[in-house]
Each structure stands twice: as C-alpha cells, then as structure tokens.
Design an enzyme around this catalytic site. Sequence first.
Site, PDB file in Angstrom:
ATOM      1  CB  ILE A 135     -24.472  19.735 -36.170  1.00 59.76           C
ATOM      2  CG1 ILE A 135     -25.690  19.505 -37.002  1.00 59.76           C
ATOM      3  CG2 ILE A 135     -22.972  19.652 -36.945  1.00 59.76           C
ATOM      4  CD1 ILE A 135     -25.986  20.485 -37.905  1.00 59.76           C
ATOM      5  N   GLY A 183     -38.332  23.439 -34.036  1.00 65.31           N
ATOM      6  CA  GLY A 183     -38.845  23.497 -32.715  1.00 65.31           C
ATOM      7  C   GLY A 183     -37.965  23.136 -31.436  1.00 65.31           C
ATOM      8  CD  GLU A 193     -40.770  19.996 -34.191  1.00 64.80           C
ATOM      9  OE1 GLU A 193     -40.795  21.111 -33.556  1.00 64.80           O
ATOM     10  OE2 GLU A 193     -39.719  19.628 -34.798  1.00 64.80           O
ATOM     11  N   GLY A 213     -38.564  13.883 -32.785  1.00 64.93           N
ATOM     12  CA  GLY A 213     -38.655  13.966 -33.971  1.00 64.93           C
ATOM     13  C   GLY A 213     -38.464  12.452 -34.581  1.00 64.93           C
ATOM     14  CB  ILE A 214     -38.649  11.661 -38.313  1.00 68.33           C
ATOM     15  CG1 ILE A 214     -38.706  10.327 -39.000  1.00 68.33           C
ATOM     16  CG2 ILE A 214     -37.787  12.855 -38.932  1.00 68.33           C
ATOM     17  CD1 ILE A 214     -39.393  10.443 -40.274  1.00 68.33           C
ATOM     18  CB  ALA A 222     -30.964   6.557 -36.171  1.00 69.35           C
ATOM     19  CB  ILE A 223     -31.421   9.414 -31.570  1.00 68.33           C
ATOM     20  CG1 ILE A 223     -30.007   9.236 -31.866  1.00 68.33           C
ATOM     21  CG2 ILE A 223     -31.668   9.882 -30.149  1.00 68.33           C
ATOM     22  CD1 ILE A 223     -29.079  10.089 -31.529  1.00 68.33           C
TER      23      ILE A 223
END
Length: 430
Positions: free
Chosen positions: A307, A330, A232, A209-210, A212-213
């Site tokens: 989380i 997703g 995705e 995804g988007i 930092a990690i």
Amino acid sequence: MGNRMLSADEAVSIIRSGDRVFLHTAAATPQRLIEAMVGRAGELRNVEIVSLHTEGDAPYVRPEYQESFRLNAFFVGKNVRKAVQEGYADAMSIFLSDVPSMFHNRILPLDIALVHVSPPDRHGYCSLGVSVDASLAAVHNAKQVIAQVNPLMPRTHGEGLLHMSKIHAMVAVNDPLPETPRHELTEIEQNIGRHIASIVEDGATLQMGIGAIPDATLAALGSHKDIGIHTEMFSDGVVDLIEKGVITGRKKKTHKEIVVASFLVGSRRLYDFVDDNPLVEMLPSDYVNDTKEIRKNPKVTAINSAIEIDMSGQVCADSIGHRHFSGVGGQMDFIRGAALSEGGKPIIALPSTTRKGESRIVPHLKPGAGVVTTRAHVHYIVTEYGIVNLHGKNLRQRAEALASIAHPDYREEICRSARDLYGQKSYCGE
C-alpha cells in the site's frame, strides 16, 4: 446425522449459540451453507466465524446480525472490509503459514467447519478442490464438518482429500464457482510487469498472487524458460505459460515439474485445468508457506504488493493508516523464503501513486500503518519508474534509491525529508 444428503437448513441446524465456525476459503466459499446459517440469525447468539479471504456476499457481518455473529478474519477482503473498519468484525494479524496451527494447537478450537467439496469418488473421498490452505487443518480439527457437495468443484491432486465418513452433514448443490475476471492492464501495470520480468531468471521458481501486477508480470514472461511455480495461490496467467511451455518446473529441487499451490481463484478455464490434473498439487499453507520449504528451490522470485513504503524501506501492505485493508497473508513467508533461496529475489511491486495521485513512496508511513515487511527484510522495490535493490544499503542510500523510482512530482520531497532526517549528505544527484 451420518452423511446422508440433507437440505442446507437441516444441515446447519447443528450449529449452536457460542460455537466457533470456520468458512472454506476464496472460490470454495460455501455460500449455500452461509445463507442457511444466517437464516437462523434470530435463534443464534455469539457465533464466532473464522475465515481467510472469502468470495461472494458475507451477510453475517451486517450490523443487524451483530448479536448473532462476529467475524474474526485472518485476512480482510472487500466483502468484509467495511465491517472490520466500522467495528462489526475483527481482524487478526497472522502469517498464512501460522493459520493451520491455530486449529491444530487448539488456540482457536473449532466446533464447526463449513466447506465446499467435490462429490465422493468410488472410494468415498471428496476433494477440497481449489482451497486446501488452512481449510485442511479446519476439517481435521473441527468437531463437526458440514459440506456442500458440488460436481462443479474440481478434484485436485495433493493433500486435499476428505473421506465422506468425516463429514457429518452433506448438502447437494450444483453452483458455478465464483470467477475473477482478468484485469484490463494499464500502461503503468504493464511497465511494472516488464520491469519485474527483466529480473526473473530462467529456471526461477515463482510466487505471485492475483491482480493486475502478477498478471502483467506473467504476460511479460513469454520468452523465459523452465520457470517453476511454488506459490500460495495462482490464477489463469499460470495456465497460459504452462501451455506455452514457459512453466516446466524442471529446475525445481522440490516437487520437480509440479505446480504447487495452496488455493486458486480464477475463471472456469482455470478450474477445468486443475481438475484431476497431476501437474498441480494443492497443499496446506503451513507447508507451502514454510520458509524452510520455500528456500529449497533455486532462484525463488517472490512478487508481492504494498500500500505504501517509507524511505527507509518499511512496507505497509495490510492497512491504510489505522484502517485495516487486507492482511499479512503470505508476504513475509515468501519474502524471507526468497531471500534465503540460492539466487532468490524478494520483490515488492507497486504503482508510484494512488488513484488519487498521492505518492505511495513516502517519507513516513501514515500513523497506525502496519509494517508487514520490515526494512531488514526488504530487497527489491519496483514501480513503473524502475527497480532498486535496498539490500545492503544504509538508510540514506535507501532514501536516494527510492526517490529515483518515486513519481517525479514527489522525488524532491523524499530527498528533502532524507536530508532533514539523516544529515546533509548529497541526495538525488545534488
């Protein structure tokens, strides 16, 4: 109305009280049309707005407009989170792969779709640009489509074309797309990224995804070879690795040597890169996130966040207790798809503690916490303290493994809880 150019106020005049209105996703959020629609709040009542994540302001969720608009969000972003938590908007728990079916099957029939497109080409086709996801299904199923037409929206390859004859009203804009700045990576994030990169194999197909990690992981993949992308969404870090020759897609079985995505968020550099670039195909989320399509590629490595995680491996990724924070998205689509891929690796990555110093690996999830990835689906968990694979481990073994990558201040608490719950079997080297 035809598809002549109108003002935003003229275009949204076709919205009626009681309509269900779809908003285009993420960086394609049609802000000019939203502003004009909200400008009619005094005369509109009970308009239901449906959307995935959107960028920018979301004035329709303000308390003073609650008689006019009600958001039903498939994913909760920062701009609507407070409204959902305070009851001025609603959230739906749904896989991203299932959202298009809400429109195709008329579970949520659409009256209006507000979208953001490129200007039509010489054949009359506009592009949905940086967001195809569920937006393609929305424009094909809505009774009327209103589009803001922007020369700064890239024309992307794939399935996001929309002929202007399908657009009922068009509004000319010349607005920069919203940009997401790169994160300044912390030492913790860099360590997590290096851990993940250490188990990414050459020839793997990545989903990320988007944030930092993902950025830290991509930054640590500079020496890898023949990485493929079926995801995705992606951001600027993918462009870096394409230009370095790390991402080639040569080992993929489907869409060989092509980067596949459903939507994009990043900088102008990213938007310019994908403009008329046949290397990138933008496809709908019921295809991109389809487990049977994901698993066709080799070594699918899915990188997702959480989380909190309990000591049995249950992954909460959409809420903080009862408070809705984001969405299912997703994650499960790709966690399961990666697990079924030959040599695949489903990964959940998270810092060991919150910003307040609380452990994110816990004996029990908070009351009301949503389980996005079940303990039967979970495989790899990564924190800054290392990597564990829970697949094939019983509940006692899982607790011990997770304690080993929890923050040191909380390891004994997890071990003690495991002993109390599962018996006196040795834990944590005791």
